[in-house]
Design a protein around this motif. Structure first.
Motif, PDB file in Angstrom:
ATOM      1  N   ALA A   1      34.252   8.641   4.347  1.00 49.99           N
ATOM      2  CA  ALA A   1      34.791   8.662   2.987  1.00 49.99           C
ATOM      3  C   ALA A   1      34.632   7.318   2.302  1.00 49.99           C
ATOM      4  O   ALA A   1      34.693   7.227   1.077  1.00 49.99           O
ATOM      5  N   TYR A   2      34.393   6.259   3.054  1.00 55.26           N
ATOM      6  CA  TYR A   2      34.350   4.903   2.498  1.00 55.26           C
ATOM      7  C   TYR A   2      33.061   4.145   2.811  1.00 55.26           C
ATOM      8  O   TYR A   2      32.879   3.021   2.363  1.00 55.26           O
ATOM      9  N   SER A   3      32.170   4.725   3.611  1.00 55.89           N
ATOM     10  CA  SER A   3      30.915   4.037   3.917  1.00 55.89           C
ATOM     11  C   SER A   3      29.877   5.023   4.447  1.00 55.89           C
ATOM     12  O   SER A   3      30.209   6.139   4.854  1.00 55.89           O
ATOM     13  N   VAL A   4      28.640   4.586   4.443  1.00 49.80           N
ATOM     14  CA  VAL A   4      27.537   5.356   5.000  1.00 49.80           C
ATOM     15  C   VAL A   4      26.497   4.365   5.509  1.00 49.80           C
ATOM     16  O   VAL A   4      26.329   3.284   4.940  1.00 49.80           O
ATOM     17  N   VAL A   5      25.832   4.708   6.594  1.00 51.94           N
ATOM     18  CA  VAL A   5      24.759   3.876   7.135  1.00 51.94           C
ATOM     19  C   VAL A   5      23.433   4.529   6.767  1.00 51.94           C
ATOM     20  O   VAL A   5      23.243   5.732   6.984  1.00 51.94           O
ATOM     21  N   THR A   6      22.535   3.749   6.185  1.00 53.29           N
ATOM     22  CA  THR A   6      21.211   4.240   5.813  1.00 53.29           C
ATOM     23  C   THR A   6      20.159   3.543   6.659  1.00 53.29           C
ATOM     24  O   THR A   6      20.332   2.394   7.068  1.00 53.29           O
ATOM     25  N   SER A   7      19.076   4.257   6.904  1.00 55.08           N
ATOM     26  CA  SER A   7      17.917   3.649   7.563  1.00 55.08           C
ATOM     27  C   SER A   7      16.670   4.366   7.058  1.00 55.08           C
ATOM     28  O   SER A   7      16.752   5.476   6.520  1.00 55.08           O
ATOM     29  N   PHE A   8      15.537   3.729   7.224  1.00 55.97           N
ATOM     30  CA  PHE A   8      14.280   4.338   6.800  1.00 55.97           C
ATOM     31  C   PHE A   8      13.146   3.748   7.618  1.00 55.97           C
ATOM     32  O   PHE A   8      13.301   2.715   8.281  1.00 55.97           O
ATOM     33  N   THR A   9      12.010   4.419   7.574  1.00 56.50           N
ATOM     34  CA  THR A   9      10.819   3.960   8.276  1.00 56.50           C
ATOM     35  C   THR A   9      10.116   2.916   7.407  1.00 56.50           C
ATOM     36  O   THR A   9       9.833   3.168   6.235  1.00 56.50           O
ATOM     37  N   THR A  10       9.864   1.755   7.993  1.00 58.71           N
ATOM     38  CA  THR A  10       9.282   0.638   7.247  1.00 58.71           C
ATOM     39  C   THR A  10       7.767   0.782   7.076  1.00 58.71           C
ATOM     40  O   THR A  10       7.135   1.651   7.676  1.00 58.71           O
ATOM     41  N   THR A  11       7.233  -0.116   6.259  1.00 57.78           N
ATOM     42  CA  THR A  11       5.787  -0.223   6.052  1.00 57.78           C
ATOM     43  C   THR A  11       5.402  -1.672   6.353  1.00 57.78           C
ATOM     44  O   THR A  11       6.201  -2.432   6.876  1.00 57.78           O
ATOM     45  N   SER A  12       4.219  -2.058   5.961  1.00 55.35           N
ATOM     46  CA  SER A  12       3.799  -3.452   6.155  1.00 55.35           C
ATOM     47  C   SER A  12       4.280  -4.363   5.019  1.00 55.35           C
ATOM     48  O   SER A  12       3.937  -5.538   4.977  1.00 55.35           O
TER      49      SER A  12
ATOM     50  N   ALA B   1       0.821  -1.211   0.000  1.00 53.45           N
ATOM     51  CA  ALA B   1       0.000   0.000   0.000  1.00 53.45           C
ATOM     52  C   ALA B   1       0.854   1.259   0.000  1.00 53.45           C
ATOM     53  O   ALA B   1       0.470   2.279  -0.568  1.00 53.45           O
ATOM     54  N   ASN B   2       2.034   1.189   0.638  1.00 55.04           N
ATOM     55  CA  ASN B   2       2.873   2.373   0.796  1.00 55.04           C
ATOM     56  C   ASN B   2       4.340   2.052   0.575  1.00 55.04           C
ATOM     57  O   ASN B   2       4.771   0.921   0.779  1.00 55.04           O
ATOM     58  N   GLN B   3       5.088   3.100   0.214  1.00 53.51           N
ATOM     59  CA  GLN B   3       6.538   3.013   0.147  1.00 53.51           C
ATOM     60  C   GLN B   3       7.093   3.362   1.533  1.00 53.51           C
ATOM     61  O   GLN B   3       6.422   4.023   2.323  1.00 53.51           O
ATOM     62  N   PRO B   4       8.325   2.940   1.818  1.00 52.30           N
ATOM     63  CA  PRO B   4       8.942   3.371   3.068  1.00 52.30           C
ATOM     64  C   PRO B   4       9.160   4.891   3.037  1.00 52.30           C
ATOM     65  O   PRO B   4       9.101   5.512   1.969  1.00 52.30           O
ATOM     66  N   THR B   5       9.415   5.476   4.184  1.00 53.41           N
ATOM     67  CA  THR B   5       9.601   6.928   4.274  1.00 53.41           C
ATOM     68  C   THR B   5      10.831   7.257   5.109  1.00 53.41           C
ATOM     69  O   THR B   5      11.412   6.380   5.756  1.00 53.41           O
ATOM     70  N   ASN B   6      11.197   8.525   5.109  1.00 45.57           N
ATOM     71  CA  ASN B   6      12.170   9.078   6.045  1.00 45.57           C
ATOM     72  C   ASN B   6      13.545   8.419   6.005  1.00 45.57           C
ATOM     73  O   ASN B   6      14.002   7.880   7.008  1.00 45.57           O
ATOM     74  N   MET B   7      14.207   8.479   4.854  1.00 50.25           N
ATOM     75  CA  MET B   7      15.563   7.933   4.788  1.00 50.25           C
ATOM     76  C   MET B   7      16.516   8.825   5.559  1.00 50.25           C
ATOM     77  O   MET B   7      16.513  10.044   5.406  1.00 50.25           O
ATOM     78  N   ILE B   8      17.320   8.204   6.399  1.00 48.03           N
ATOM     79  CA  ILE B   8      18.308   8.903   7.222  1.00 48.03           C
ATOM     80  C   ILE B   8      19.684   8.347   6.884  1.00 48.03           C
ATOM     81  O   ILE B   8      19.853   7.134   6.760  1.00 48.03           O
ATOM     82  N   PHE B   9      20.662   9.241   6.765  1.00 47.37           N
ATOM     83  CA  PHE B   9      22.047   8.841   6.543  1.00 47.37           C
ATOM     84  C   PHE B   9      22.831   9.155   7.808  1.00 47.37           C
ATOM     85  O   PHE B   9      22.750  10.268   8.335  1.00 47.37           O
ATOM     86  N   ALA B  10      23.581   8.194   8.299  1.00 50.63           N
ATOM     87  CA  ALA B  10      24.381   8.367   9.514  1.00 50.63           C
ATOM     88  C   ALA B  10      25.780   7.827   9.266  1.00 50.63           C
ATOM     89  O   ALA B  10      26.018   7.103   8.305  1.00 50.63           O
TER      90      ALA B  10
ATOM     91  N   GLY C   1      14.071  -7.676   4.105  1.00 50.84           N
ATOM     92  CA  GLY C   1      13.163  -7.003   5.035  1.00 50.84           C
ATOM     93  C   GLY C   1      13.787  -6.022   6.008  1.00 50.84           C
ATOM     94  O   GLY C   1      13.063  -5.360   6.743  1.00 50.84           O
ATOM     95  N   ASN C   2      15.109  -5.893   6.047  1.00 44.60           N
ATOM     96  CA  ASN C   2      15.739  -4.987   7.014  1.00 44.60           C
ATOM     97  C   ASN C   2      15.694  -3.538   6.546  1.00 44.60           C
ATOM     98  O   ASN C   2      15.690  -3.264   5.354  1.00 44.60           O
ATOM     99  N   ASN C   3      15.737  -2.611   7.494  1.00 48.53           N
ATOM    100  CA  ASN C   3      15.679  -1.194   7.132  1.00 48.53           C
ATOM    101  C   ASN C   3      16.931  -0.403   7.537  1.00 48.53           C
ATOM    102  O   ASN C   3      16.975   0.802   7.363  1.00 48.53           O
ATOM    103  N   ILE C   4      17.955  -1.063   8.056  1.00 43.75           N
ATOM    104  CA  ILE C   4      19.207  -0.397   8.394  1.00 43.75           C
ATOM    105  C   ILE C   4      20.326  -1.110   7.654  1.00 43.75           C
ATOM    106  O   ILE C   4      20.451  -2.334   7.730  1.00 43.75           O
ATOM    107  N   HIS C   5      21.148  -0.326   6.928  1.00 46.23           N
ATOM    108  CA  HIS C   5      22.179  -0.921   6.080  1.00 46.23           C
ATOM    109  C   HIS C   5      23.464  -0.111   6.108  1.00 46.23           C
ATOM    110  O   HIS C   5      23.422   1.118   6.056  1.00 46.23           O
ATOM    111  N   SER C   6      24.570  -0.806   6.154  1.00 46.11           N
ATOM    112  CA  SER C   6      25.870  -0.170   6.015  1.00 46.11           C
ATOM    113  C   SER C   6      26.302  -0.350   4.566  1.00 46.11           C
ATOM    114  O   SER C   6      26.524  -1.470   4.110  1.00 46.11           O
ATOM    115  N   ILE C   7      26.392   0.743   3.839  1.00 45.86           N
ATOM    116  CA  ILE C   7      26.769   0.722   2.433  1.00 45.86           C
ATOM    117  C   ILE C   7      28.260   1.002   2.358  1.00 45.86           C
ATOM    118  O   ILE C   7      28.723   2.061   2.769  1.00 45.86           O
TER     119      ILE C   7
END
Length: 158
Positions: free
Chosen positions: A42-53, A29-38, A92-98
């Motif tokens: 210089a070599y990586s970034v952690v992303t997270s977002f608000t999940t849906t069903s 029904a919906n896409q995830p929202t609120n992507m946050i970068f933490a 299914g996870n919403n937190i990732h180290s890129i």
């Protein structure tokens, strides 16, 4: 010989017909929202977002704005190239180290929600979560800018 050909052709037609009638999973029904970068480095970034069903998420990354849209019934794998971008995660996870990041580079991300798996996978194709981030420079905050490699005190200045 003709009967073997006819039998094989009929079997292939029947298999194709059965596969075409496979029910797709319900579109999220919906896409995830609120992507946050933490932890932007210089070599990586952690992303997270608000999940849906939704049962899972397809994360795409590129150094250019992303035009890719996933195709229902098609599964994608981490590392797969897709229309000038790359699949970074499927699941299914919403937190990732890129970690495939270069310093001082802007990266664009899109996240598509999906339900189902295999041939029944159904992506929400409209309005994916979109965001961008610029990775840190190795010379972040000018710390090394004052160093002179030709100076006699170079090592001690580090």
């Amino acid at each position: 010989m003709q009967s073997i050909y006819t039998t094989c052709r009929a079997a292939l037609f029947t298999a194709a017909l059965l596969l075409s009638n496979v029910a797709m999973a319900q579109e999220p029904a919906n896409q995830p929202t609120n992507m946050i970068f933490a932890q932007i480095k210089a070599y990586s970034v952690v992303t997270s977002f608000t999940t849906t069903s939704a049962s899972g998420y397809l994360i795409i990354k590129s150094t250019q704005p992303i035009t890719f849209v996933p195709v229902d019934g098609t599964t994608y794998e981490k590392g797969q190239g897709v229309t000038g971008a790359k699949v970074m995660y499927v699941g299914g996870n919403n937190i990732h180290s890129i970690r495939e990041i270069l310093e001082g580079t802007t990266y664009y991300f899109k996240v598509f929600a999906y339900n189902g798996s295999g041939g029944q996978i159904n992506y929400k194709q409209d309005n994916p979560l979109s965001a961008s981030v610029t990775s840190a420079s190795m010379n972040e905050n000018g710390y090394y800018a004052v160093l002179d490699p030709s100076s006699a005190n170079f090592v001690s200045d580090l």
